[in-house]
Write a protein that holds these residues in place. Structure first.
Motif, PDB file in Angstrom:
ATOM      1  N   ALA A 143     -34.833   5.305-103.200  1.00  0.00           N
ATOM      2  CA  ALA A 143     -35.459   5.376-101.438  1.00  0.00           C
ATOM      3  C   ALA A 143     -36.237   3.369-101.828  1.00  0.00           C
ATOM      4  CB  ALA A 143     -36.569   5.920-101.541  1.00  0.00           C
ATOM      5  N   ILE A 144     -35.720   3.010-102.777  1.00  0.00           N
ATOM      6  CA  ILE A 144     -36.209   1.570-102.526  1.00  0.00           C
ATOM      7  C   ILE A 144     -35.305   0.039-102.688  1.00  0.00           C
ATOM      8  CG2 ILE A 144     -36.068   1.228-104.794  1.00  0.00           C
ATOM      9  CD1 ILE A 144     -38.660  -0.534-104.932  1.00  0.00           C
ATOM     10  N   GLU A 145     -33.772   0.712-102.400  1.00  0.00           N
ATOM     11  CA  GLU A 145     -32.906   0.542-102.142  1.00  0.00           C
ATOM     12  C   GLU A 145     -32.107   0.505-100.526  1.00  0.00           C
ATOM     13  OE1 GLU A 145     -29.217   2.875-103.891  1.00  0.00           O
ATOM     14  OE2 GLU A 145     -30.542   2.363-106.233  1.00  0.00           O
ATOM     15  N   MET A 146     -33.068   1.574-100.419  1.00  0.00           N
ATOM     16  CA  MET A 146     -32.871   1.269 -98.322  1.00  0.00           C
ATOM     17  C   MET A 146     -34.342   0.962 -97.695  1.00  0.00           C
ATOM     18  SD  MET A 146     -31.736   5.452 -97.718  1.00  0.00           S
ATOM     19  CE  MET A 146     -32.345   6.234 -99.402  1.00  0.00           C
ATOM     20  N   SER A 147     -35.293   0.634 -98.053  1.00  0.00           N
ATOM     21  CA  SER A 147     -36.171  -0.093 -97.226  1.00  0.00           C
ATOM     22  C   SER A 147     -37.496   0.746 -99.012  1.00  0.00           C
ATOM     23  CB  SER A 147     -36.554   1.128 -96.179  1.00  0.00           C
ATOM     24  OG  SER A 147     -38.064   0.782 -96.045  1.00  0.00           O
ATOM     25  N   VAL A 148     -38.275  -1.252 -99.098  1.00  0.00           N
ATOM     26  CA  VAL A 148     -39.709  -0.447 -99.563  1.00  0.00           C
ATOM     27  C   VAL A 148     -40.807   0.193 -99.165  1.00  0.00           C
ATOM     28  CG1 VAL A 148     -40.999  -2.381-100.646  1.00  0.00           C
ATOM     29  CG2 VAL A 148     -39.516  -3.275-100.712  1.00  0.00           C
ATOM     30  N   VAL A 149     -40.963  -0.086 -97.373  1.00  0.00           N
ATOM     31  CA  VAL A 149     -41.834   1.435 -97.259  1.00  0.00           C
ATOM     32  C   VAL A 149     -41.373   2.445 -96.847  1.00  0.00           C
ATOM     33  CG1 VAL A 149     -42.576   2.260 -94.901  1.00  0.00           C
ATOM     34  CG2 VAL A 149     -42.209  -0.892 -95.580  1.00  0.00           C
ATOM     35  N   LEU A 150     -40.442   3.316 -96.761  1.00  0.00           N
ATOM     36  CA  LEU A 150     -39.665   4.385 -97.584  1.00  0.00           C
ATOM     37  C   LEU A 150     -39.820   4.464 -99.132  1.00  0.00           C
ATOM     38  CD1 LEU A 150     -38.692   7.275 -96.907  1.00  0.00           C
ATOM     39  CD2 LEU A 150     -35.726   6.182 -96.950  1.00  0.00           C
ATOM     40  N   ALA A 151     -39.868   3.690 -99.492  1.00  0.00           N
ATOM     41  CA  ALA A 151     -40.000   3.754-101.261  1.00  0.00           C
ATOM     42  C   ALA A 151     -41.348   4.056-101.378  1.00  0.00           C
ATOM     43  CB  ALA A 151     -39.655   2.684-102.232  1.00  0.00           C
ATOM     44  N   VAL A 152     -42.350   3.005-100.792  1.00  0.00           N
ATOM     45  CA  VAL A 152     -44.021   3.431-100.813  1.00  0.00           C
ATOM     46  C   VAL A 152     -44.357   5.135 -99.983  1.00  0.00           C
ATOM     47  CG1 VAL A 152     -45.976   2.651 -99.870  1.00  0.00           C
ATOM     48  CG2 VAL A 152     -44.528   0.622-101.579  1.00  0.00           C
ATOM     49  N   LEU A 153     -43.857   5.671 -99.082  1.00  0.00           N
ATOM     50  CA  LEU A 153     -44.043   6.739 -98.846  1.00  0.00           C
ATOM     51  C   LEU A 153     -43.582   7.565-100.233  1.00  0.00           C
ATOM     52  CD1 LEU A 153     -42.961   5.958 -94.985  1.00  0.00           C
ATOM     53  CD2 LEU A 153     -45.064   6.077 -95.749  1.00  0.00           C
ATOM     54  N   PHE A 154     -42.168   7.498-100.634  1.00  0.00           N
ATOM     55  CA  PHE A 154     -41.960   8.862-101.656  1.00  0.00           C
ATOM     56  C   PHE A 154     -42.445   9.005-102.777  1.00  0.00           C
ATOM     57  CE2 PHE A 154     -37.974  10.187-101.435  1.00  0.00           C
ATOM     58  CZ  PHE A 154     -37.207  10.155-100.298  1.00  0.00           C
ATOM     59  N   VAL A 155     -43.838   7.394-102.717  1.00  0.00           N
ATOM     60  CA  VAL A 155     -44.970   7.352-103.842  1.00  0.00           C
ATOM     61  C   VAL A 155     -45.571   8.336-103.816  1.00  0.00           C
ATOM     62  CG1 VAL A 155     -46.255   6.137-105.008  1.00  0.00           C
ATOM     63  CG2 VAL A 155     -43.608   5.656-105.537  1.00  0.00           C
ATOM     64  N   LEU A 156     -46.260   8.065-101.967  1.00  0.00           N
ATOM     65  CA  LEU A 156     -47.461   8.547-102.026  1.00  0.00           C
ATOM     66  C   LEU A 156     -47.411   9.906-101.603  1.00  0.00           C
ATOM     67  CD1 LEU A 156     -48.735   5.704 -99.395  1.00  0.00           C
ATOM     68  CD2 LEU A 156     -49.201   6.003-101.647  1.00  0.00           C
TER      69      LEU A 156
END
Length: 135
Positions: A42-55
């Motif tokens: 997800a971090i490859e696509m967007s940092v915001v998306l990666a944060v949402l995945f972690v949360l």
């Protein structure tokens, strides 16, 4: 009606009195861990998306952990249901509004499929546990 947990007043931890409670925990662990592992993609696509995945992953894992404590309340089953349904629906704005959301490069994406199936069953199991649990 059955009670939610076996109780010991001096213990912080409580075990579910119904075996289906363990199924709920397993489903939460599956989707929570997959979301955390998928963060690397997800971090490859967007940092915001990666944060949402972690949360999201931490939310499922945290809910599973709280379920084994004396702090768990019957109403949390409804929270788990809504949380699971919102997570399922959150897929579609990012991946498309139809069945194509479950595909990647023309093939079914097993990660998406497993997480969404686990979340759907978690929602169903949570409603069941809510209906079977007394206050």
């Amino acid at each position: 009606m059955v009670t939610n947990h076996t109780t010991r007043s001096d213990s912080m931890f409580q075990w579910p009195s119904e075996p289906i409670g363990y199924v709920a925990v397993l489903l939460a662990l599956i989707t929570g861990l997959i979301h955390l592992v998928a963060t690397t993609r997800a971090i490859e696509m967007s940092v915001v998306l990666a944060v949402l995945f972690v949360l999201n992953g931490l939310g499922f894992l945290g809910g599973a952990a709280v379920y084994f404590t004396r702090f768990w309340r019957r109403s949390f089953f409804l929270v788990a249901t809504v949380y699971s349904l919102v997570t399922i629906l959150a897929l579609f704005p990012f991946r498309g509004w139809g069945i194509e959301a479950f595909y990647m490069n023309g093939e079914i994406n097993p990660i998406v499929t497993i997480t969404k199936v686990a979340e759907a069953f978690l929602a169903i199991v949570s409603v069941y546990l809510y209906s079977r649990t007394s206050n």
